[in-house]
Design a protein around this motif. Structure first.
Motif, mmCIF file in Angstrom:
data_model
loop_
_atom_site.group_PDB
_atom_site.id
_atom_site.type_symbol
_atom_site.label_atom_id
_atom_site.label_comp_id
_atom_site.label_asym_id
_atom_site.label_seq_id
_atom_site.Cartn_x
_atom_site.Cartn_y
_atom_site.Cartn_z
ATOM 1 N N MET A 1 0.810 -1.211 0.000
ATOM 2 C CA MET A 1 0.000 0.000 0.000
ATOM 3 C C MET A 1 0.850 1.270 0.000
ATOM 4 S SD MET A 1 -1.522 0.012 3.854
ATOM 5 C CE MET A 1 -2.514 1.433 3.507
ATOM 6 N N ARG A 2 2.156 1.135 -0.047
ATOM 7 C CA ARG A 2 3.025 2.298 -0.167
ATOM 8 C C ARG A 2 3.308 2.657 -1.618
ATOM 9 N NH1 ARG A 2 7.736 1.182 4.380
ATOM 10 N NH2 ARG A 2 6.352 1.020 6.185
ATOM 11 N N TYR A 3 2.688 1.959 -2.546
ATOM 12 C CA TYR A 3 2.955 2.185 -3.957
ATOM 13 C C TYR A 3 1.705 2.635 -4.701
ATOM 14 C CZ TYR A 3 7.058 -0.734 -2.997
ATOM 15 O OH TYR A 3 8.216 -1.245 -2.490
ATOM 16 N N ILE B 1 -3.594 4.068 -10.128
ATOM 17 C CA ILE B 1 -4.372 4.191 -8.906
ATOM 18 C C ILE B 1 -3.453 4.545 -7.755
ATOM 19 C CG2 ILE B 1 -4.198 1.711 -8.387
ATOM 20 C CD1 ILE B 1 -7.157 1.889 -7.422
ATOM 21 N N SER B 2 -3.944 5.383 -6.845
ATOM 22 C CA SER B 2 -3.156 5.835 -5.709
ATOM 23 C C SER B 2 -3.009 4.710 -4.681
ATOM 24 C CB SER B 2 -3.811 7.060 -5.081
ATOM 25 O OG SER B 2 -5.121 6.750 -4.645
ATOM 26 N N CYS C 1 1.330 -4.929 -15.233
ATOM 27 C CA CYS C 1 1.118 -4.104 -14.060
ATOM 28 C C CYS C 1 2.477 -3.598 -13.585
ATOM 29 C CB CYS C 1 0.395 -4.859 -12.949
ATOM 30 S SG CYS C 1 1.321 -6.170 -12.146
ATOM 31 N N ALA C 2 2.452 -2.463 -12.898
ATOM 32 C CA ALA C 2 3.676 -1.822 -12.457
ATOM 33 C C ALA C 2 3.437 -1.088 -11.147
ATOM 34 C CB ALA C 2 4.176 -0.851 -13.528
ATOM 35 N N ALA C 3 4.530 -0.893 -10.395
ATOM 36 C CA ALA C 3 4.459 -0.230 -9.093
ATOM 37 C C ALA C 3 5.387 0.973 -9.077
ATOM 38 C CB ALA C 3 4.840 -1.210 -7.986
ATOM 39 N N ASP C 4 4.924 2.034 -8.463
ATOM 40 C CA ASP C 4 5.659 3.298 -8.382
ATOM 41 C C ASP C 4 5.770 3.673 -6.904
ATOM 42 O OD1 ASP C 4 4.964 6.712 -9.533
ATOM 43 O OD2 ASP C 4 6.795 5.779 -8.766
ATOM 44 N N ARG C 5 7.011 3.794 -6.410
ATOM 45 C CA ARG C 5 7.227 4.100 -4.996
ATOM 46 C C ARG C 5 6.765 5.499 -4.643
ATOM 47 N NH1 ARG C 5 13.483 2.438 -5.112
ATOM 48 N NH2 ARG C 5 13.231 3.718 -6.976
ATOM 49 N N LEU C 6 6.444 5.680 -3.351
ATOM 50 C CA LEU C 6 6.121 7.005 -2.846
ATOM 51 C C LEU C 6 7.347 7.911 -2.917
ATOM 52 C CD1 LEU C 6 4.030 6.146 0.329
ATOM 53 C CD2 LEU C 6 3.196 7.100 -1.822
ATOM 54 N N PRO C 7 7.179 9.218 -3.157
ATOM 55 C CA PRO C 7 5.921 9.869 -3.517
ATOM 56 C C PRO C 7 5.532 9.524 -4.950
ATOM 57 C CG PRO C 7 7.713 11.442 -3.652
ATOM 58 C CD PRO C 7 8.304 10.162 -3.103
ATOM 59 N N CYS C 8 4.234 9.452 -5.184
ATOM 60 C CA CYS C 8 3.774 8.996 -6.492
ATOM 61 C C CYS C 8 2.427 9.621 -6.830
ATOM 62 C CB CYS C 8 3.676 7.474 -6.519
ATOM 63 S SG CYS C 8 2.472 6.795 -5.370
ATOM 64 N N SER C 9 2.051 9.495 -8.066
ATOM 65 C CA SER C 9 0.765 9.990 -8.543
ATOM 66 C C SER C 9 0.167 8.954 -9.476
ATOM 67 C CB SER C 9 0.939 11.311 -9.291
ATOM 68 O OG SER C 9 -0.240 11.636 -10.013
ATOM 69 N N GLU D 1 8.104 6.753 -14.576
ATOM 70 C CA GLU D 1 8.134 6.911 -13.127
ATOM 71 C C GLU D 1 8.025 5.576 -12.395
ATOM 72 O OE1 GLU D 1 8.779 10.764 -13.620
ATOM 73 O OE2 GLU D 1 8.614 9.849 -11.641
ATOM 74 N N TYR D 2 7.606 4.543 -13.086
ATOM 75 C CA TYR D 2 7.340 3.272 -12.421
ATOM 76 C C TYR D 2 8.618 2.482 -12.215
ATOM 77 C CZ TYR D 2 2.359 3.979 -12.456
ATOM 78 O OH TYR D 2 1.091 4.467 -12.205
ATOM 79 N N ASP D 3 8.702 1.836 -11.045
ATOM 80 C CA ASP D 3 9.944 1.204 -10.624
ATOM 81 C C ASP D 3 9.976 -0.306 -10.823
ATOM 82 O OD1 ASP D 3 9.258 3.480 -8.190
ATOM 83 O OD2 ASP D 3 11.133 3.659 -9.311
ATOM 84 N N TYR D 4 8.837 -0.950 -10.718
ATOM 85 C CA TYR D 4 8.785 -2.415 -10.793
ATOM 86 C C TYR D 4 7.710 -2.833 -11.786
ATOM 87 C CZ TYR D 4 11.236 -1.697 -6.400
ATOM 88 O OH TYR D 4 12.120 -1.282 -5.447
ATOM 89 N N TRP D 5 8.013 -3.908 -12.514
ATOM 90 C CA TRP D 5 7.127 -4.370 -13.581
ATOM 91 C C TRP D 5 6.922 -5.873 -13.497
ATOM 92 C CZ3 TRP D 5 5.027 -1.010 -17.210
ATOM 93 C CH2 TRP D 5 5.507 0.302 -17.169
ATOM 94 N N GLY D 6 5.709 -6.295 -13.896
ATOM 95 C CA GLY D 6 5.452 -7.708 -14.050
ATOM 96 C C GLY D 6 5.865 -8.185 -15.429
ATOM 97 N N GLN D 7 5.634 -9.472 -15.699
ATOM 98 C CA GLN D 7 6.032 -10.075 -16.968
ATOM 99 C C GLN D 7 4.978 -9.937 -18.045
ATOM 100 O OE1 GLN D 7 9.175 -11.380 -17.613
ATOM 101 N NE2 GLN D 7 9.492 -10.291 -15.673
ATOM 102 N N GLY D 8 3.765 -9.600 -17.668
ATOM 103 C CA GLY D 8 2.731 -9.354 -18.646
ATOM 104 C C GLY D 8 1.776 -10.510 -18.848
#
Length: 125
Positions: free
Chosen positions: A30-32, A51-52, A96-104, A111-118
């Motif tokens: 929930m920090r991403y 999504i926030s 899908c991808a994850a973006d660390r805080l601070p983020c929008s 801006e995204y830091d982590y990615w899935g394989q698709g």
């Protein structure tokens, strides 16, 4: 480091629906901010929705507004993309991808830091 695994892709006819899921390994999920992206053959990867961290704010690309819905369940470390009224032009690999805080949720893919394989989505006419 967050590990992301997508599922739920498949082949559907135009007008059909699919629900994509993304499972995250990180207990601090929930920090991403989270996002869905897609890439069709020969095209650049493009953002679909974001999504926030608490799910209070979302952002959508124009081509999918009114048809796709992004949501998350932080208790399950899960992200979803409900896709309705699918069109052949929605055919792509979805990530899908994850973006660390601070983020929008409106942030672009850089801006995204982590990615899935698709997971592949194919829509036939």
């Amino acid at each position: 480091q967050v590990q992301l695994v997508e599922s739920g892709g498949g082949s559907v006819q135009s007008g059909g629906s699919l629900r994509l899921s993304c499972a995250a390994s990180e207990y601090t999920y929930m920090r991403y901010c989270m996002g869905w992206f897609r890439q069709a053959p020969g095209k650049e990867r493009e953002k679909v929705a974001g999504i926030s961290p608490r799910g209070l704010s979302t952002d959508y690309a124009e081509p999918v507004k009114g048809r796709f819905t992004i949501s998350r369940d932080n208790a399950k470390n899960a992200l979803y993309l409900q896709m309705n009224s699918l069109k052949p032009e929605d055919t792509a690999m979805y990530y899908c991808a994850a973006d660390r805080l601070p983020c929008s949720p409106a942030a672009d893919r850089l801006e995204y830091d982590y990615w899935g394989q698709g997971t592949q989505v194919t829509v036939s006419s």
